[in-house]
Design a protein around this motif. Sequence first.
Motif, PDB file in Angstrom:
ATOM      1  N   ASN A  99       0.845  -1.280  -0.059  1.00  0.00           N
ATOM      2  CA  ASN A  99      -0.094   0.087  -0.038  1.00  0.00           C
ATOM      3  C   ASN A  99       0.877   1.386  -0.206  1.00  0.00           C
ATOM      4  N   GLY A 100       1.608   1.396  -1.028  1.00  0.00           N
ATOM      5  CA  GLY A 100       2.625   2.366  -1.167  1.00  0.00           C
ATOM      6  C   GLY A 100       3.820   1.905  -0.562  1.00  0.00           C
ATOM      7  N   THR A 101       4.959   2.337  -1.175  1.00  0.00           N
ATOM      8  CA  THR A 101       6.543   1.971  -0.584  1.00  0.00           C
ATOM      9  C   THR A 101       6.797   2.281   0.714  1.00  0.00           C
ATOM     10  N   ARG A 102       6.017   3.396   1.317  1.00  0.00           N
ATOM     11  CA  ARG A 102       6.363   3.987   2.449  1.00  0.00           C
ATOM     12  C   ARG A 102       6.159   2.749   3.523  1.00  0.00           C
ATOM     13  N   GLU A 103       4.866   2.318   3.452  1.00  0.00           N
ATOM     14  CA  GLU A 103       4.643   1.273   4.402  1.00  0.00           C
ATOM     15  C   GLU A 103       5.469  -0.130   4.424  1.00  0.00           C
ATOM     16  N   GLY A 127      18.708  10.734   3.450  1.00  0.00           N
ATOM     17  CA  GLY A 127      17.853   9.859   2.996  1.00  0.00           C
ATOM     18  C   GLY A 127      16.513  10.111   3.435  1.00  0.00           C
ATOM     19  N   TYR A 128      15.527   9.048   2.804  1.00  0.00           N
ATOM     20  CA  TYR A 128      14.078   8.997   2.996  1.00  0.00           C
ATOM     21  C   TYR A 128      14.160   8.759   4.692  1.00  0.00           C
ATOM     22  N   GLN A 129      13.422   9.386   5.378  1.00  0.00           N
ATOM     23  CA  GLN A 129      13.392   9.224   6.834  1.00  0.00           C
ATOM     24  C   GLN A 129      12.944   7.856   7.458  1.00  0.00           C
ATOM     25  N   GLY A 177      18.132   8.889  -6.233  1.00  0.00           N
ATOM     26  CA  GLY A 177      18.112   9.091  -4.904  1.00  0.00           C
ATOM     27  C   GLY A 177      17.211  10.423  -4.579  1.00  0.00           C
ATOM     28  N   ASN A 178      16.789  10.128  -3.435  1.00  0.00           N
ATOM     29  CA  ASN A 178      15.889  11.403  -2.801  1.00  0.00           C
ATOM     30  C   ASN A 178      16.815  11.569  -1.412  1.00  0.00           C
ATOM     31  N   PRO A 179      17.679  12.987  -1.540  1.00  0.00           N
ATOM     32  CA  PRO A 179      17.200  14.124  -2.437  1.00  0.00           C
ATOM     33  C   PRO A 179      18.251  14.279  -3.614  1.00  0.00           C
ATOM     34  N   ALA A 205      16.420  -2.188  -2.079  1.00  0.00           N
ATOM     35  CA  ALA A 205      16.694  -1.048  -3.075  1.00  0.00           C
ATOM     36  C   ALA A 205      15.401  -0.244  -3.264  1.00  0.00           C
ATOM     37  N   ASP A 206      15.584   0.930  -2.856  1.00  0.00           N
ATOM     38  CA  ASP A 206      14.242   1.773  -3.087  1.00  0.00           C
ATOM     39  C   ASP A 206      14.167   2.417  -4.415  1.00  0.00           C
ATOM     40  N   GLU A 207      13.563   2.007  -5.448  1.00  0.00           N
ATOM     41  CA  GLU A 207      13.533   2.306  -6.816  1.00  0.00           C
ATOM     42  C   GLU A 207      12.259   2.933  -7.104  1.00  0.00           C
ATOM     43  N   CYS A 208      11.951   3.849  -6.015  1.00  0.00           N
ATOM     44  CA  CYS A 208      10.453   4.429  -6.367  1.00  0.00           C
ATOM     45  C   CYS A 208      10.385   5.494  -7.398  1.00  0.00           C
ATOM     46  N   TYR A 209      11.686   5.942  -7.689  1.00  0.00           N
ATOM     47  CA  TYR A 209      11.908   7.178  -8.741  1.00  0.00           C
ATOM     48  C   TYR A 209      12.310   6.365 -10.131  1.00  0.00           C
ATOM     49  N   ALA A 210      12.380   5.126 -10.270  1.00  0.00           N
ATOM     50  CA  ALA A 210      12.966   4.331 -11.211  1.00  0.00           C
ATOM     51  C   ALA A 210      12.464   5.020 -12.714  1.00  0.00           C
ATOM     52  N   HIS A 242       8.947  -0.381  -5.868  1.00  0.00           N
ATOM     53  CA  HIS A 242       8.478   0.627  -6.763  1.00  0.00           C
ATOM     54  C   HIS A 242       7.069   0.808  -6.376  1.00  0.00           C
ATOM     55  N   SER A 243       6.868   1.942  -7.046  1.00  0.00           N
ATOM     56  CA  SER A 243       5.632   2.791  -6.525  1.00  0.00           C
ATOM     57  C   SER A 243       4.806   3.290  -7.610  1.00  0.00           C
ATOM     58  N   LEU A 244       3.744   3.405  -7.696  1.00  0.00           N
ATOM     59  CA  LEU A 244       2.694   4.090  -8.734  1.00  0.00           C
ATOM     60  C   LEU A 244       2.438   5.509  -8.247  1.00  0.00           C
ATOM     61  N   SER A 245       3.069   5.927  -7.168  1.00  0.00           N
ATOM     62  CA  SER A 245       3.104   7.332  -6.639  1.00  0.00           C
ATOM     63  C   SER A 245       3.937   8.251  -7.628  1.00  0.00           C
ATOM     64  N   LYS A 246       4.901   7.812  -7.931  1.00  0.00           N
ATOM     65  CA  LYS A 246       5.825   8.918  -8.807  1.00  0.00           C
ATOM     66  C   LYS A 246       5.572   8.120 -10.218  1.00  0.00           C
ATOM     67  N   ARG A 247       5.769   6.853 -10.507  1.00  0.00           N
ATOM     68  CA  ARG A 247       5.566   6.595 -11.902  1.00  0.00           C
ATOM     69  C   ARG A 247       4.411   6.969 -12.772  1.00  0.00           C
ATOM     70  N   LEU A 253      -3.277   6.871  -4.487  1.00  0.00           N
ATOM     71  CA  LEU A 253      -3.794   5.510  -4.730  1.00  0.00           C
ATOM     72  C   LEU A 253      -3.252   4.630  -3.718  1.00  0.00           C
ATOM     73  N   ARG A 254      -2.026   4.806  -3.201  1.00  0.00           N
ATOM     74  CA  ARG A 254      -1.282   3.980  -2.167  1.00  0.00           C
ATOM     75  C   ARG A 254      -1.054   2.625  -2.640  1.00  0.00           C
ATOM     76  N   SER A 255      -0.191   2.529  -3.716  1.00  0.00           N
ATOM     77  CA  SER A 255      -0.033   1.180  -4.409  1.00  0.00           C
ATOM     78  C   SER A 255       1.414   1.220  -5.024  1.00  0.00           C
TER      79      SER A 255
HETATM   80  C1  PLP Z   1      12.788   7.926  -1.643  1.00  0.00           C
HETATM   81  C2  PLP Z   1      11.207   7.462  -1.306  1.00  0.00           C
HETATM   82  N1  PLP Z   1      11.017   6.443  -0.890  1.00  0.00           N
HETATM   83  C3  PLP Z   1       9.583   6.073  -0.852  1.00  0.00           C
HETATM   84  C4  PLP Z   1       8.538   7.066  -0.907  1.00  0.00           C
HETATM   85  C5  PLP Z   1       7.252   6.691  -0.487  1.00  0.00           C
HETATM   86  O1  PLP Z   1       6.644   6.675  -1.555  1.00  0.00           O
HETATM   87  P1  PLP Z   1       5.022   5.979  -1.677  1.00  0.00           P
HETATM   88  O2  PLP Z   1       4.764   5.592  -0.309  1.00  0.00           O
HETATM   89  O3  PLP Z   1       3.909   6.910  -2.164  1.00  0.00           O
HETATM   90  O4  PLP Z   1       5.169   4.902  -2.764  1.00  0.00           O
HETATM   91  C6  PLP Z   1       8.988   8.430  -1.091  1.00  0.00           C
HETATM   92  C7  PLP Z   1       8.096   9.404  -1.085  1.00  0.00           C
HETATM   93  O5  PLP Z   1       8.215  10.510  -1.103  1.00  0.00           O
HETATM   94  C8  PLP Z   1      10.329   8.790  -1.193  1.00  0.00           C
HETATM   95  O6  PLP Z   1      10.767   9.903  -1.582  1.00  0.00           O
END
Ligand code: PLP
Length: 397
Positions: A99-103, A127-129, A177-179, A205-210, A242-247, A253-255
Amino acid sequence: MNPGLARLQAYPFERLRQLLAGATPPANLSNISLSIGEPRHEPPAFVLERLAASLHELGSYPATRGLPELRAAMAGALQRRFATSGLQLDPETMVLPVNGTREALFAFVQTVVNPRRAALVAMPNPGYQIYEGAALLAGAEPYFLNTTAAGGFVPDLDAVPAAVWRRCQLLFLCSPGNPTGKVLPLHYLRFALELADRYGFIIAADECYADLYLDETDPSPSLLQAAAQSGNCAFKRCVVFHSLSKRSSLPGLRSGLVAGDAQLIERFLLYRTYHGSAMPVPTQRASIAAWSDDRHVSANRHLYQQKFQQVLPILRSVLPLEMPDGAFYLWARVDGDDARFARALYEAAHLIVLPGSFMAREAHGENPGRGRVRISLVPDLPQCLEAAARLRQFLAT
Ligand SMILES: Cc1ncc(COP(=O)(O)O)c(C=O)c1O
């Protein structure tokens, strides 16, 4: 109480709110927020339609594993995007919806960390907190890998002492990478895998911006490709997020998905079943539509490319900036204190940017976010251009 709770840090946006409290921006300028990483492009209509058309399915409990069609669509999306010989994902055992990569990033740490073994979780800094909070709540110590301009914005894996690797149970990588927007190249990922094998840790590997790479001819690679190239076609010790949030510009949607090592996925599924994190069926149906289509992804990526191409020339004369490899951030060096800079910019130009030091921790004698701000190019193009013009004027005066 879980002792990790007392060690959680205020979220960067809470610190930003406090920083800006009491400041008065010019009333004649509209507020432009460049601080949060929330995509704002129009969500794809066909996905929303699929969601709406599936609402009647809310009448049944979803399965944590997700619909077989969803797992097939997710595996298909990864295989198209990262086509490499040997990269074959079994949708039955190697992919799960989240339900989103965060969780998922958080929950994965709870699944794999054994806190009784003086656990370390290594992660990029800044990095992502969530990586840090997840490690603390799992009873592990975060180990920060500073990413600096001097080090080319990649975590220096060679600099990590063997004693640290021996305690390390999980390594987080984030690419793009974020940021920083830095993409980790395949040779780097292969080296990380060698270390994982040598010392027995897992790589997440957090590839949510891939899908948001900025050079059309140079898409960012995946840890899965590095594994397949090294002959690790079972993706042992590897998982990617991977995430639909950025893609797909669908943060609400939290997916998302997690994919990789079948043994890890099986354990993660068990954890998730108890945790109760199944994806509602209409969300799954909408996600199937989104993962099955790449045209809207390319259109979405082009919008970001356009913003970078037009914003950078406005700012280059006043800020030392390079085109990042991917994601939608400028990681800009500013003179002096980054928090003071952010407040002054807000007061002078009604722009909100995130102080870099809020995104990083003091480690190895420095805060690698200090002296930088993160500028998120999520508003629409005219607003990004307006913001760039105001920022240039602020810096020029
Ligand atoms: C590096 C990184 N990972 C994961 C996420 C979480 O994204 P989501 O939960 O919307 O998939 C974010 C959101 O800003 C992010 O910047």
